[in-house]
Motif scaffolding. Structure first.
Motif: not given
Length: 208
Positions: A73-89
Protein backbone atom coordinates in the motif's frame (compact mmCIF):
# COMPACT_ATOMS: atom_id res chain seq x y z
CA UNK A 1 0.24 -57.70 10.76
CA UNK A 2 2.34 -56.57 13.69
CA UNK A 3 2.04 -53.16 15.26
CA UNK A 4 5.59 -52.30 14.22
CA UNK A 5 4.89 -53.16 10.59
CA UNK A 6 1.72 -51.07 10.61
CA UNK A 7 3.65 -48.08 11.96
CA UNK A 8 6.33 -48.57 9.30
CA UNK A 9 3.72 -48.64 6.54
CA UNK A 10 2.04 -45.50 7.91
CA UNK A 11 5.37 -43.66 8.14
CA UNK A 12 6.32 -44.65 4.61
CA UNK A 13 2.91 -43.59 3.29
CA UNK A 14 3.28 -40.22 5.04
CA UNK A 15 6.74 -39.68 3.55
CA UNK A 16 5.49 -40.56 0.07
CA UNK A 17 2.64 -38.05 0.41
CA UNK A 18 5.08 -35.35 1.52
CA UNK A 19 7.34 -36.14 -1.42
CA UNK A 20 4.49 -35.98 -3.92
CA UNK A 21 3.19 -32.73 -2.44
CA UNK A 22 6.65 -31.18 -2.53
CA UNK A 23 7.17 -32.35 -6.10
CA UNK A 24 3.84 -30.89 -7.21
CA UNK A 25 4.59 -27.57 -5.51
CA UNK A 26 8.07 -27.42 -7.03
CA UNK A 27 6.54 -28.02 -10.45
CA UNK A 28 4.29 -24.98 -10.08
CA UNK A 29 5.05 -21.87 -12.05
CA UNK A 30 5.18 -18.54 -10.25
CA UNK A 31 2.98 -15.53 -10.89
CA UNK A 32 4.30 -12.39 -9.20
CA UNK A 33 2.07 -9.38 -8.54
CA UNK A 34 3.91 -6.10 -7.96
CA UNK A 35 1.36 -3.48 -7.08
CA UNK A 36 0.07 -0.92 -4.65
CA UNK A 37 -2.94 -0.77 -2.32
CA UNK A 38 -5.31 -1.81 -5.11
CA UNK A 39 -3.64 -5.21 -5.14
CA UNK A 40 -2.59 -5.30 -1.48
CA UNK A 41 -6.21 -5.32 -0.34
CA UNK A 42 -6.29 -1.96 1.42
CA UNK A 43 -9.24 -1.60 3.78
CA UNK A 44 -10.42 -5.20 3.41
CA UNK A 45 -9.37 -8.67 4.52
CA UNK A 46 -6.47 -9.74 2.31
CA UNK A 47 -8.30 -12.99 1.57
CA UNK A 48 -11.09 -10.96 0.00
CA UNK A 49 -8.69 -9.20 -2.37
CA UNK A 50 -8.63 -9.94 -6.06
CA UNK A 51 -5.06 -11.28 -5.92
CA UNK A 52 -5.99 -13.93 -3.35
CA UNK A 53 -9.08 -14.74 -5.37
CA UNK A 54 -6.83 -15.16 -8.41
CA UNK A 55 -4.97 -17.95 -6.62
CA UNK A 56 -8.26 -19.64 -5.80
CA UNK A 57 -9.36 -19.39 -9.42
CA UNK A 58 -6.11 -20.86 -10.68
CA UNK A 59 -6.51 -23.72 -8.22
CA UNK A 60 -10.09 -24.37 -9.29
CA UNK A 61 -9.06 -24.49 -12.92
CA UNK A 62 -6.16 -26.80 -12.01
CA UNK A 63 -3.57 -24.39 -13.37
CA UNK A 64 -0.26 -25.03 -11.63
CA UNK A 65 0.64 -21.50 -10.58
CA UNK A 66 1.65 -20.10 -7.22
CA UNK A 67 0.71 -16.46 -6.80
CA UNK A 68 3.15 -14.26 -4.89
CA UNK A 69 1.61 -10.97 -3.89
CA UNK A 70 4.41 -8.42 -3.46
CA UNK A 71 2.05 -5.44 -3.44
CA UNK A 72 2.55 -2.66 -0.89
CA UNK A 73 0.00 0.00 0.00
CA UNK A 74 1.25 3.45 -0.93
CA UNK A 75 3.84 2.07 -3.36
CA UNK A 76 5.00 4.28 -6.22
CA UNK A 77 6.70 3.23 -9.43
CA UNK A 78 9.97 4.46 -7.92
CA UNK A 79 9.57 2.13 -4.97
CA UNK A 80 8.49 -0.73 -7.18
CA UNK A 81 11.49 -0.28 -9.44
CA UNK A 82 13.80 -0.39 -6.42
CA UNK A 83 12.23 -3.58 -5.07
CA UNK A 84 11.86 -5.44 -8.35
CA UNK A 85 15.40 -6.84 -8.85
CA UNK A 86 15.31 -8.63 -5.49
CA UNK A 87 11.81 -9.93 -6.17
CA UNK A 88 12.87 -11.33 -9.53
CA UNK A 89 15.94 -12.95 -8.01
CA UNK A 90 14.02 -14.45 -5.09
CA UNK A 91 10.91 -15.73 -6.85
CA UNK A 92 12.11 -16.27 -10.44
CA UNK A 93 8.57 -15.69 -11.75
CA UNK A 94 7.16 -16.89 -15.05
CA UNK A 95 4.63 -14.04 -15.22
CA UNK A 96 4.75 -10.63 -13.56
CA UNK A 97 1.69 -8.44 -13.14
CA UNK A 98 2.73 -4.79 -12.83
CA UNK A 99 0.02 -2.72 -11.15
CA UNK A 100 1.70 0.56 -10.25
CA UNK A 101 1.39 4.23 -11.06
CA UNK A 102 -1.73 5.34 -9.21
CA UNK A 103 0.23 6.90 -6.34
CA UNK A 104 2.51 8.71 -8.77
CA UNK A 105 -0.55 10.21 -10.43
CA UNK A 106 -2.25 11.14 -7.18
CA UNK A 107 0.93 12.98 -6.16
CA UNK A 108 1.04 14.84 -9.45
CA UNK A 109 4.42 13.43 -10.45
CA UNK A 110 5.66 14.48 -13.91
CA UNK A 111 4.45 11.93 -16.47
CA UNK A 112 7.99 10.94 -17.38
CA UNK A 113 8.63 9.53 -13.88
CA UNK A 114 6.01 6.74 -13.87
CA UNK A 115 6.59 6.19 -17.59
CA UNK A 116 10.33 5.72 -17.24
CA UNK A 117 10.07 3.67 -14.06
CA UNK A 118 7.53 1.30 -15.58
CA UNK A 119 9.62 1.02 -18.74
CA UNK A 120 12.60 0.06 -16.58
CA UNK A 121 10.53 -2.55 -14.75
CA UNK A 122 9.14 -4.07 -17.94
CA UNK A 123 12.64 -4.36 -19.35
CA UNK A 124 13.89 -6.00 -16.15
CA UNK A 125 11.08 -8.56 -16.21
CA UNK A 126 11.63 -9.36 -19.88
CA UNK A 127 15.38 -9.70 -19.30
CA UNK A 128 14.52 -12.24 -16.59
CA UNK A 129 12.66 -14.29 -19.23
CA UNK A 130 9.26 -13.64 -17.67
CA UNK A 131 6.09 -12.43 -19.31
CA UNK A 132 4.59 -9.06 -18.37
CA UNK A 133 0.96 -8.15 -17.83
CA UNK A 134 0.79 -4.38 -17.41
CA UNK A 135 -2.28 -3.24 -15.48
CA UNK A 136 -3.49 0.22 -16.38
CA UNK A 137 -4.99 2.70 -13.97
CA UNK A 138 -6.66 6.08 -14.28
CA UNK A 139 -6.80 8.89 -11.75
CA UNK A 140 -9.48 11.45 -10.81
CA UNK A 141 -9.29 14.74 -12.74
CA UNK A 142 -7.78 16.65 -9.82
CA UNK A 143 -4.88 17.94 -11.91
CA UNK A 144 -6.89 18.85 -14.97
CA UNK A 145 -7.88 17.02 -18.14
CA UNK A 146 -4.48 17.38 -19.80
CA UNK A 147 -2.58 15.64 -17.00
CA UNK A 148 -5.28 13.00 -16.48
CA UNK A 149 -5.33 12.05 -20.16
CA UNK A 150 -1.54 11.99 -20.40
CA UNK A 151 -1.34 9.78 -17.33
CA UNK A 152 -3.92 7.33 -18.65
CA UNK A 153 -1.99 7.11 -21.92
CA UNK A 154 1.20 5.88 -20.24
CA UNK A 155 0.09 2.27 -20.11
CA UNK A 156 -1.05 1.86 -23.71
CA UNK A 157 2.17 3.46 -24.99
CA UNK A 158 4.34 1.18 -22.87
CA UNK A 159 2.38 -1.93 -23.86
CA UNK A 160 2.83 -1.07 -27.53
CA UNK A 161 6.50 -0.17 -27.20
CA UNK A 162 7.46 -3.28 -25.25
CA UNK A 163 4.88 -5.64 -26.76
CA UNK A 164 3.28 -6.57 -23.45
CA UNK A 165 -0.23 -7.66 -22.55
CA UNK A 166 -2.30 -4.83 -21.08
CA UNK A 167 -5.32 -4.52 -18.83
CA UNK A 168 -6.61 -1.10 -19.97
CA UNK A 169 -8.14 -0.08 -16.62
CA UNK A 170 -8.20 -2.16 -13.44
CA UNK A 171 -11.19 -0.35 -11.94
CA UNK A 172 -13.39 -0.59 -15.03
CA UNK A 173 -17.02 -0.76 -13.90
CA UNK A 174 -16.01 -0.03 -10.31
CA UNK A 175 -14.45 3.43 -10.01
CA UNK A 176 -17.63 5.37 -10.81
CA UNK A 177 -19.90 3.23 -8.65
CA UNK A 178 -19.97 4.64 -5.08
CA UNK A 179 -21.39 1.36 -3.76
CA UNK A 180 -18.24 -0.44 -4.88
CA UNK A 181 -15.78 2.08 -3.46
CA UNK A 182 -14.70 2.74 0.11
CA UNK A 183 -15.51 6.10 1.66
CA UNK A 184 -12.17 7.51 0.48
CA UNK A 185 -13.41 7.19 -3.10
CA UNK A 186 -10.09 5.64 -4.15
CA UNK A 187 -10.09 2.04 -2.99
CA UNK A 188 -12.56 -0.66 -4.02
CA UNK A 189 -14.67 -2.55 -1.50
CA UNK A 190 -14.59 -6.28 -0.85
CA UNK A 191 -17.68 -6.60 -3.06
CA UNK A 192 -15.74 -5.07 -5.95
CA UNK A 193 -12.87 -7.56 -5.84
CA UNK A 194 -14.50 -10.27 -8.02
CA UNK A 195 -15.10 -7.58 -10.64
CA UNK A 196 -11.42 -6.63 -10.57
CA UNK A 197 -10.48 -10.27 -11.05
CA UNK A 198 -12.94 -10.59 -13.93
CA UNK A 199 -11.33 -7.50 -15.49
CA UNK A 200 -7.81 -8.94 -15.24
CA UNK A 201 -8.55 -12.56 -16.14
CA UNK A 202 -9.21 -12.25 -19.93
CA UNK A 203 -5.82 -10.58 -20.40
CA UNK A 204 -3.98 -12.95 -18.07
CA UNK A 205 -5.41 -16.25 -19.30
CA UNK A 206 -3.58 -16.26 -22.69
CA UNK A 207 -0.28 -15.93 -20.82
CA UNK A 208 -0.84 -19.00 -18.65
Amino acid sequence: MTGGLKRLILVNSYLICLFLASFAQADNKTLLVVGDSLSAGYGIDIKQGWVHQLQLKLDREQLAYTVVNASVSGETTTGGKARLPKLLETHQPDIVLLELGANDGLRGQPIKIPHNNLANMITAVQNADAQVLLIGIQIPPNYGARYTEAFAGIFARLAQTYDTALVPFLLEGVALNPQLMLKDGIHPTAEAQPILLDTVWPYLKPLL
